[in-house]
Write a protein that holds these residues in place. Structure first.
Motif, PDB file in Angstrom:
ATOM      1  N   ARG A  90       1.071  -0.750   0.167  1.00 38.65           N
ATOM      2  CA  ARG A  90       0.049  -0.303   0.301  1.00 38.65           C
ATOM      3  C   ARG A  90       1.178   1.313  -0.133  1.00 38.65           C
ATOM      4  N   ILE A  91       0.613   2.348  -1.087  1.00 38.31           N
ATOM      5  CA  ILE A  91       1.932   2.893  -1.433  1.00 38.31           C
ATOM      6  C   ILE A  91       1.567   4.955  -1.016  1.00 38.31           C
ATOM      7  N   ALA A  92       2.147   5.685  -0.844  1.00 34.27           N
ATOM      8  CA  ALA A  92       1.577   6.365  -0.601  1.00 34.27           C
ATOM      9  C   ALA A  92       3.199   7.116  -1.396  1.00 34.27           C
ATOM     10  N   MET A  93       2.198   8.837  -2.039  1.00 37.30           N
ATOM     11  CA  MET A  93       3.341   9.735  -2.476  1.00 37.30           C
ATOM     12  C   MET A  93       3.491  10.972  -2.099  1.00 37.30           C
ATOM     13  N   THR A  94       3.219  11.095  -1.166  1.00 39.95           N
ATOM     14  CA  THR A  94       3.334  12.436  -0.692  1.00 39.95           C
ATOM     15  C   THR A  94       3.238  12.172   1.219  1.00 39.95           C
ATOM     16  N   ASP A  95       3.842  13.415   2.072  1.00 37.78           N
ATOM     17  CA  ASP A  95       4.820  12.918   3.342  1.00 37.78           C
ATOM     18  C   ASP A  95       3.617  12.830   3.648  1.00 37.78           C
ATOM     19  N   VAL A  96       1.897  13.560   3.600  1.00 43.23           N
ATOM     20  CA  VAL A  96       0.529  14.013   4.511  1.00 43.23           C
ATOM     21  C   VAL A  96       0.577  11.782   4.142  1.00 43.23           C
ATOM     22  N   GLY A 121      14.400   3.942   1.418  1.00 36.30           N
ATOM     23  CA  GLY A 121      15.572   3.521   1.059  1.00 36.30           C
ATOM     24  C   GLY A 121      14.833   1.996   1.382  1.00 36.30           C
ATOM     25  N   ASP A 122      13.966   1.557   1.837  1.00 36.35           N
ATOM     26  CA  ASP A 122      13.556  -0.266   1.572  1.00 36.35           C
ATOM     27  C   ASP A 122      13.257   0.424   0.057  1.00 36.35           C
ATOM     28  N   LEU A 123      12.369   0.671  -0.042  1.00 36.49           N
ATOM     29  CA  LEU A 123      11.713   0.704  -1.111  1.00 36.49           C
ATOM     30  C   LEU A 123      12.606   0.676  -2.545  1.00 36.49           C
ATOM     31  N   ARG A 124      13.701   0.936  -2.342  1.00 33.27           N
ATOM     32  CA  ARG A 124      14.494   1.427  -3.496  1.00 33.27           C
ATOM     33  C   ARG A 124      15.230  -0.065  -3.375  1.00 33.27           C
ATOM     34  N   ALA A 125      15.716  -0.925  -2.197  1.00 28.68           N
ATOM     35  CA  ALA A 125      15.924  -2.210  -2.306  1.00 28.68           C
ATOM     36  C   ALA A 125      14.830  -2.875  -2.413  1.00 28.68           C
ATOM     37  N   GLU A 126      14.065  -3.133  -2.156  1.00 24.50           N
ATOM     38  CA  GLU A 126      13.195  -4.177  -1.615  1.00 24.50           C
ATOM     39  C   GLU A 126      12.399  -4.642  -3.448  1.00 24.50           C
ATOM     40  N   THR A 127      11.610  -3.008  -3.968  1.00 20.38           N
ATOM     41  CA  THR A 127      10.979  -2.843  -4.947  1.00 20.38           C
ATOM     42  C   THR A 127      11.316  -1.617  -6.220  1.00 20.38           C
ATOM     43  N   PRO A 128      12.299  -1.847  -6.709  1.00 24.56           N
ATOM     44  CA  PRO A 128      12.984  -1.499  -7.952  1.00 24.56           C
ATOM     45  C   PRO A 128      11.793  -1.307  -9.262  1.00 24.56           C
ATOM     46  N   GLU A 133       9.098   8.218  -7.271  1.00 25.33           N
ATOM     47  CA  GLU A 133       7.372   9.275  -6.983  1.00 25.33           C
ATOM     48  C   GLU A 133       6.504   8.392  -5.270  1.00 25.33           C
ATOM     49  N   VAL A 134       7.025   7.085  -5.791  1.00 28.53           N
ATOM     50  CA  VAL A 134       6.625   6.762  -4.070  1.00 28.53           C
ATOM     51  C   VAL A 134       7.413   6.862  -3.081  1.00 28.53           C
ATOM     52  N   VAL A 135       7.350   7.162  -1.867  1.00 30.82           N
ATOM     53  CA  VAL A 135       7.943   7.961  -0.494  1.00 30.82           C
ATOM     54  C   VAL A 135       7.658   6.990   0.303  1.00 30.82           C
ATOM     55  N   ALA A 136       6.282   5.670   0.677  1.00 26.81           N
ATOM     56  CA  ALA A 136       6.417   5.072   1.413  1.00 26.81           C
ATOM     57  C   ALA A 136       5.611   4.006   1.133  1.00 26.81           C
ATOM     58  N   ALA A 137       5.974   2.468   2.251  1.00 30.70           N
ATOM     59  CA  ALA A 137       4.613   1.702   1.809  1.00 30.70           C
ATOM     60  C   ALA A 137       4.672   1.175   2.651  1.00 30.70           C
ATOM     61  N   GLY A 234       5.332  -6.072  -9.134  1.00 27.39           N
ATOM     62  CA  GLY A 234       6.228  -7.277  -7.737  1.00 27.39           C
ATOM     63  C   GLY A 234       5.533  -7.510  -7.069  1.00 27.39           C
ATOM     64  N   ALA A 235       4.730  -6.990  -7.162  1.00 29.26           N
ATOM     65  CA  ALA A 235       2.997  -7.735  -5.833  1.00 29.26           C
ATOM     66  C   ALA A 235       2.178  -7.395  -6.245  1.00 29.26           C
ATOM     67  N   MET A 236       0.383  -7.443  -5.070  1.00 27.40           N
ATOM     68  CA  MET A 236      -0.051  -6.510  -5.363  1.00 27.40           C
ATOM     69  C   MET A 236       0.199  -5.139  -4.640  1.00 27.40           C
ATOM     70  N   THR A 237      -0.465  -3.574  -5.409  1.00 24.46           N
ATOM     71  CA  THR A 237       0.120  -2.705  -4.853  1.00 24.46           C
ATOM     72  C   THR A 237      -1.024  -1.876  -4.779  1.00 24.46           C
ATOM     73  N   SER A 238      -1.904  -0.822  -3.630  1.00 25.70           N
ATOM     74  CA  SER A 238      -3.004  -0.390  -3.868  1.00 25.70           C
ATOM     75  C   SER A 238      -2.055   1.406  -3.247  1.00 25.70           C
ATOM     76  N   HIS A 239      -3.391   1.906  -3.579  1.00 27.59           N
ATOM     77  CA  HIS A 239      -2.884   3.611  -3.186  1.00 27.59           C
ATOM     78  C   HIS A 239      -3.275   3.770  -1.840  1.00 27.59           C
ATOM     79  N   ALA A 240      -2.679   4.808  -0.542  1.00 33.42           N
ATOM     80  CA  ALA A 240      -3.414   4.663   0.533  1.00 33.42           C
ATOM     81  C   ALA A 240      -4.821   5.301   0.616  1.00 33.42           C
ATOM     82  N   ARG A 241      -4.647   6.394  -0.697  1.00 35.69           N
ATOM     83  CA  ARG A 241      -5.859   6.789  -0.554  1.00 35.69           C
ATOM     84  C   ARG A 241      -7.251   6.179  -1.322  1.00 35.69           C
ATOM     85  N   GLY A 242      -6.931   5.121  -2.198  1.00 34.38           N
ATOM     86  CA  GLY A 242      -7.756   4.151  -2.219  1.00 34.38           C
ATOM     87  C   GLY A 242      -8.538   4.385  -3.916  1.00 34.38           C
TER      88      GLY A 242
END
Length: 373
Positions: A90-96, A121-128, A133-137, A234-242
């Protein structure tokens, strides 16, 4: 065509069919009526996500309980229905949005969900395969998916094999309580002791025939599918805002869904792709997974989803009627459908359920306009 049964169920989607199976297993004679073909509406047109971490917090335990059924679905239905539980992001594209994910993950962990927060850092290593633009997940190994295309025929075969009488393409003219339940259709009259309304977005229309106002709004969700592709998601992905869901399925096609709305109404059964909105959905998908940019879209479609005012499903008795029940309108109904269908069947058959359902009482919103005896 006329028939008597112990229970009539109106609506042959995932709720109705699992309720029918449960009732048949309990020895009840069941008639299952649908205005179109079984599995012909929301159950067949969703993207097949079996997400847990993208559910409302109140529904996370129910999604996990439903997975107890999904993990055995090949055994339950006697067929491979494409169930995969490889986890999901489940991904985020902003700090909010990232803060929203953090708070959500903490609350979900408190329910017992296995979920982990990933930073840049985790994202760059695990989900190339994800964009920068994805800042957290967050990642949960409890997410997965199945194929609605495979589930539908297998579930129908199981329902028919259990002795349920299936009546399709039957338009409901009236529902009355008259020495039991009487359902008049253009294919005949059906009578029973008990009624279950499992008609999704149409459930409000069925309830209104009994003088009960059941608030249900309509979403017209859209899905697009790409050509077969090399490993892209790489795996099922959804957005934090649905507003986005992504997955790559067994035939290597990529499915793109989300909250972008199509065009349609219940009155004329119109459900069409809004291409202006679809373009926004596809652009967001490419921003999240750049590898999608070089793929062709083969097909897109739209389907109905009924939505309650608080986005929680209806499950329980309708109004003051002791013999009328409703089970409908779960956000993420494909994931939750097997469990909620079973719970409805238990409630009708025994008056109690194996999981708590007070939260979903239809009476939290319904308004009884008049009594029909």
């Amino acid at each position: 065509m006329n028939a008597r049964a112990d229970v009539i169920l109106i609506g042959g989607g995932i709720f109705g069919q699992f309720a029918a199976l449960t009732l048949a297993e309990a020895g009840r004679q069941v008639v299952l009526i649908d205005r179109a073909a079984l599995w012909g509406e929301a159950s067949s047109v969703n993207a097949g996500s079996l997400g847990v971490q993208n559910k409302l917090l109140e529904l996370v335990p129910y999604a996990r309980w439903s997975w107890e059924m999904w993990s055995r679905m090949a055994e339950l239905l006697g067929a491979d229905v494409g169930v995969s539980r490889a986890g999901g992001f489940r991904i985020a594209m902003t700090d909010v949005e990232a803060e929203r994910l953090r708070v959500s993950a903490l609350a979900q962990r408190a329910t017992g969900l296995d979920v982990r927060l990933l930073d840049r850092g985790d994202l760059r290593a695990e989900t190339p395969w994800l964009s920068r633009e994805v800042v957290a997940a967050t990642f949960s190994p409890e997410d997965g998916y199945a194929s609605p295309t495979l589930v539908g025929p297998a579930l129908r075969a199981a329902v028919a094999g259990a002795g349920v009488r299936i009546v399709e393409h039957a338009r409901i003219a009236s529902v009355r309580r008259r020495d039991g339940i009487e359902v008049e259709t253009d294919r005949g009259a059906f009578r029973s002791r008990t009624l279950g309304i499992t008609a999704g977005a149409w459930s409000a229309q069925c309830a209104a025939m009994l003088g009960v106002t059941l608030p249900i709004a309509l979403d017209v969700n859209m899905v697009a599918v790409t050509e077969s592709a090399p490993p892209t998601i790489g795996a099922m992905t959804s957005h934090a805002r649905g507003i986005l869901t992504l997955k790559q399925v067994a035939n290597r096609s990529c499915l793109i869904g989300g909250g972008w709305q199509g065009i349609g109404t219940l009155d004329d059964r119109r459900k069409e792709v809004d291409y202006d909105q679809l373009v926004h959905n596809l652009r967001l998908a490419v921003r999240v997974v750049p590898g999608l940019a070089c793929l062709n879209i083969l097909r897109s479609w739209a389907g109905y989803e009924g939505v309650t005012p608080d986005s929680l499903p209806y499950l329980g008795r309708l109004g003051d009627y002791p013999d009328v029940f409703v089970g409908a309108c779960a956000r993420g109904g494909f994931t939750l459908g097997p469990l909620f269908g079973r719970l409805l069947g238990e409630l009708i058959a025994t008056g109690k359920t194996s999981r708590p359902i007070d939260l979903f009482n239809p009476r939290r919103f319904e308004y009884v306009e008049s009594a029909h005896d």
